[in-house]
Enzyme design. Structure first.
Site, PDB file in Angstrom:
ATOM      1  CE1 TYR A 259      -2.188  -4.579  10.117  1.00 39.87           C
ATOM      2  CE2 TYR A 259      -3.103  -2.488  11.623  1.00 39.87           C
ATOM      3  CZ  TYR A 259      -1.541  -3.394  10.499  1.00 39.87           C
ATOM      4  OH  TYR A 259      -1.112  -3.108  10.021  1.00 39.87           O
TER       5      TYR A 259
ATOM      6  CG  ASP B  11      -0.441   0.724   2.598  1.00 43.11           C
ATOM      7  OD1 ASP B  11       1.051  -0.193   2.299  1.00 43.11           O
ATOM      8  OD2 ASP B  11      -0.800   0.542   3.736  1.00 43.11           O
TER       9      ASP B  11
ATOM     10  CD  GLU C  38       2.601  -3.966   9.279  1.00 47.62           C
ATOM     11  OE1 GLU C  38       1.237  -4.529   9.047  1.00 47.62           O
ATOM     12  OE2 GLU C  38       3.390  -4.310   8.675  1.00 47.62           O
TER      13      GLU C  38
ATOM     14  CD  GLU D  32       1.132  -7.600   6.128  1.00 47.74           C
ATOM     15  OE1 GLU D  32       0.760  -7.439   4.468  1.00 47.74           O
ATOM     16  OE2 GLU D  32       0.453  -7.402   6.635  1.00 47.74           O
TER      17      GLU D  32
HETATM   18  C1  E9O Z   1       1.110  -4.288   5.843  1.00 45.04           C
HETATM   19  C2  E9O Z   1       1.379  -2.412   5.638  1.00 45.04           C
HETATM   20  O1  E9O Z   1       2.604  -2.161   4.976  1.00 45.04           O
HETATM   21  N1  E9O Z   1      -0.019  -4.848   5.669  1.00 45.04           N
HETATM   22  C3  E9O Z   1      -1.138  -3.964   6.281  1.00 45.04           C
HETATM   23  C4  E9O Z   1      -1.066  -2.400   6.212  1.00 45.04           C
HETATM   24  C5  E9O Z   1      -2.374  -2.144   6.660  1.00 45.04           C
HETATM   25  O2  E9O Z   1      -2.308  -0.772   6.744  1.00 45.04           O
HETATM   26  C6  E9O Z   1       0.050  -1.735   5.383  1.00 45.04           C
HETATM   27  O3  E9O Z   1       0.255  -0.565   5.462  1.00 45.04           O
HETATM   28  O4  E9O Z   1      -2.957  -2.015   5.678  1.00 45.04           O
HETATM   29  C7  E9O Z   1      -2.145  -4.346   7.171  1.00 45.04           C
HETATM   30  C8  E9O Z   1      -2.377  -5.873   6.589  1.00 45.04           C
HETATM   31  C9  E9O Z   1      -3.653  -6.404   7.252  1.00 45.04           C
HETATM   32  C10 E9O Z   1      -3.911  -7.985   6.497  1.00 45.04           C
HETATM   33  C11 E9O Z   1      -5.901  -7.976   6.386  1.00 45.04           C
HETATM   34  C12 E9O Z   1      -6.443  -7.663   5.538  1.00 45.04           C
HETATM   35  C13 E9O Z   1      -7.967  -8.195   5.623  1.00 45.04           C
HETATM   36  C14 E9O Z   1      -8.303  -7.164   3.964  1.00 45.04           C
HETATM   37  C15 E9O Z   1      -9.812  -7.290   3.566  1.00 45.04           C
END
Ligand code: E9O
Length: 647
Positions: A514, A179, A550, A424
């Site tokens: 998250y 992202d 994270e 990831e």
């Molecule tokens: C990588 C980071 O670079 N992890 C992401 C971060 C984000 O804020 C990104 O900035 O999105 C989070 C990944 C979470 C995985 C769950 C995804 C579910 C999608 C609906």
């Protein structure tokens, strides 16, 4: 492969080529134009219009030109420079070194193609001795291509739009599976430096502790430009160890050896000692029979690392990492090195009481790593392999060589306490098993002294999750069977069982989660339970230390809502506090080794309907002002630092 960072010494001169360069984009629909017309053969200004471009900097956000911001393909840079004629008289070897250029680059000097490099975050160097002219101007040209494909690390896709009723001819777009903005340009300082003809090529340093003494083991390799490969018989090495004040501690002879430092001052992380980041200087000297003498001052922090199935240690003390994921990111300059920003970010890290960060999701500038060494901030050093999928052999080999380049660059840094081979990956694909075991084992072979991880996000092997349902199903099934013992009983599963294939190869398991943001959005009350369940299962499954790499929520500074509501500062802060409750419980179980908030600061992303002005999960704004979350974290981190159990 990178070689030693350009540093001045009594035998080496360093000249910066930073500043304003000439710049031009290749036309979007004629990518090869610059090569066909040999733009590198003469100053760019002779083959067409140029603009001024700052080096180091990303080129994207620096002008008012949208086409420059969104460019995909080749960009051309050049500048003229002089070299002092004494370099010729003194028969100096001259090396050109770029800290990095994103993504693919080709370097020319005076029209000669010198070297090319793939990958945007590691150094590029070339011996330019025989290409220079003295007494007149020299020309350096750099062509850079930012296109990402399924074969690059990180990967991307070029989407071609062929519907002439909806898109103009040749229309295409770049997409990628992460992202943050794929900033491009010459991101790090450009230097030329000299060495004598016999020169120090590389230095490998490892350290150990023996009672009150430190033990430094070193191996110096050297090269020679004039006479050819092997003259090692005639070349001698000598070492001088200086303390932090520059006073002589001890000396040694020989190109390999060990140095015992009595009553050594150890390298400790921030807030684990009165004097964190203590570094000696190893002054390395290499000389030959012709009277060439090369000197290089190399910093050495004496520390040991240890790890087992529950614990990480530094100098035999258990570690608890309190830190954050970061980015190289700021307005105007994008990913360009900026000393003011480096000082600001480390000042904020210390204000927070953090002791560590992860170089998410690529190797950071050496100028940042130097600061981490000096300030005692521990680093999880990550490769640019973010969001990988399709684990074939070609990608694996490329990934391994990126790890080799990264280890080569950062191997001597006391701040680097762990390698992260990626972030990831789509590691629920079966080929990931062999792929990660190869990449991790190769990394361990390049550096056996540090633990290796990969930051995971896919669901773990879900046997445990299934287990919970087994109790339920076994009751239903046995009731059915006892009602009718004559027929077999089944249940149609609508989903193949998910598996995670990378974790089994890792020394430490890092997971991004998250709760109540990407799942159960708005339900802060489930965080504690879900986090405890998740991380205790990872440990149970793999019997390794685990940490959360994270967690977090987006917040718009100044937007307040109580009770907490998504995107408010309250929501971000409360989400953190709920996580802390889980972390404290996990810590008391003895295998939870750290927490890193996502993210240190808001950062730029491609335009999108889930990213209002970028990714807003920063606890600081992009201009590095604290949100409520930063104060909350600061309170926690200073308490953790004072908690002797974790120190
Ligand atoms: C990588 C980071 O670079 N992890 C992401 C971060 C984000 O804020 C990104 O900035 O999105 C989070 C990944 C979470 C995985 C769950 C995804 C579910 C999608 C609906």
């Amino acid at each position: 492969w990178g070689g030693l960072y350009p540093r001045e010494s009594a035998s080496r001169e360093v000249k910066s080529l930073d500043g304003l360069w000439n710049f031009r984009l290749s036309p979007l629909l004629d990518a090869e134009k610059g090569f066909r017309e040999e733009w590198y053969a003469q100053p760019l200004s002779k083959s067409g219009p140029v603009i001024s471009m700052a080096v180091p900097s990303s080129y994207n956000d620096i002008t008012q030109d949208k086409d420059l911001r969104d460019h995909i393909g080749w960009a051309w840079y050049d500048r003229l420079f002089y070299v002092p004629t004494r370099w010729q008289t003194d028969k100096q070897r001259v090396v050109l070194r770029l800290g990095s250029a994103h993504y693919n680059s080709i370097i020319y000097v005076n029209g000669h193609s010198l070297t090319s490099h793939e990958g945007g975050h590691l150094p590029i160097m070339a011996d330019i001795t025989t290409k220079l002219v003295y007494g007149k101007e020299n020309l350096v040209t750099v062509a850079i291509n930012n296109t990402l494909t399924p074969e690059t690390i990180p990967q991307g896709t070029i989407v071609e739009h062929n519907d002439p009723s909806r898109y103009p001819p040749g229309y295409f777009a770049q997409s990628y599976n992460f992202d943050f903005t794929n900033y491009a340009g010459i991101h790090r300082p450009v230097y030329i430096y000299t060495t004598p003809q016999t020169f120090i090529e590389d230095i490998l340093i490892t350290t150990d502790i023996n009672g009150a003494n430190g033990v430094i083991t070193y191996n110096v390799t050297h090269g020679n430009t004039m006479i050819g490969p092997s003259r090692s018989g005639e070349v001698g090495c000598s070492m001088k160890l200086l303390d932090i004040e520059g006073d002589h501690v001890t000396s040694a002879m020989g190109c390999q050896g060990t140095i015992v430092v009595t009553n050594a001052s150890l390298w400790w992380p921030y807030l684990m000692s009165e004097n964190p980041g203590y570094m000696y200087t190893l002054l390395v000297a290499v000389s030959d029979a012709e009277g060439n003498l090369d000197l290089y001052p190399h910093k050495v922090g004496i520390r040991t690392l240890g790890w087992n199935s529950t614990t990480l240690t530094i100098n035999s003390k258990p570690l608890y990492l309190r830190g954050c994921g970061k980015h190289e990111d700021a307005d105007i300059r994008g990913k360009g090195v900026d000393y003011a920003l480096i000082v600001k970010d480390f000042s904020l890290l210390k204000w927070l009481g953090a002791n560590s960060f992860r170089t998410s999701h690529y190797p950071y500038a050496e100028e940042i790593m130097d600061m981490a060494d000096k300030e005692g901030i521990m680093i999880i050093d990550e490769s640019p392999a973010v969001g990988l999928s399709g684990f074939d052999e070609a990608l694996m080999n490329k990934h391994i060589s990126v790890m080799q380049e990264l280890v080569q660059r950062d191997k001597n840094r006391p701040s680097v306490i762990m390698w992260s081979v990626g972030n990831e990956p789509k590691s629920n694909q079966a080929p990931a098993l062999n792929y990660f075991s190869e990449v991790v084992n190769s990394t361990k072979a390049f550096d056996p002294t540090r633990p290796v991880t990969c930051v995971l996000a896919v669901d773990k092997h879900s046997d445990l999750a299934v287990c919970k349902f087994v109790v339920f199903f076994s009751k239903v099934v046995s009731a059915t069977k006892s009602a009718d013992p004559s027929r077999p009983v089944t249940c149609v599963l609508n989903k193949p069982k998910e598996k995670e294939y990378a974790a089994s190869s890792l020394d430490v398991i890092l997971v991004n989660r998250y709760y109540s943001w990407y799942g159960d959005t708005g339900h802060l009350e489930v965080i504690k339970m879900q986090t405890i369940t998740e991380f205790s299962e990872w440990h149970l499954l793999h019997n390794k230390p685990v940490m959360i790499s994270e967690y977090g929520a987006g917040s718009l500074p100044g937007y307040h809502m109580d009770p907490a509501w998504t995107w408010s500062e309250e929501y971000q802060a409360e989400l953190m506090i709920r996580n802390f409750e889980a972390f404290d419980e996990l810590r008391s179980k003895g295998y939870f080794v750290g927490e890193m908030i996502w993210n240190f600061a808001d950062f730029s992303t491609p335009q999108g309907h889930t990213r209002p002005g970028g990714n807003r999960k920063g606890i600081f704004t992009r201009s590095r002002q604290p949100k409520m979350a930063a104060h909350v974290l600061r309170y926690r981190y200073h308490n953790l630092a004072n908690d002797t159990l974790t120190n």
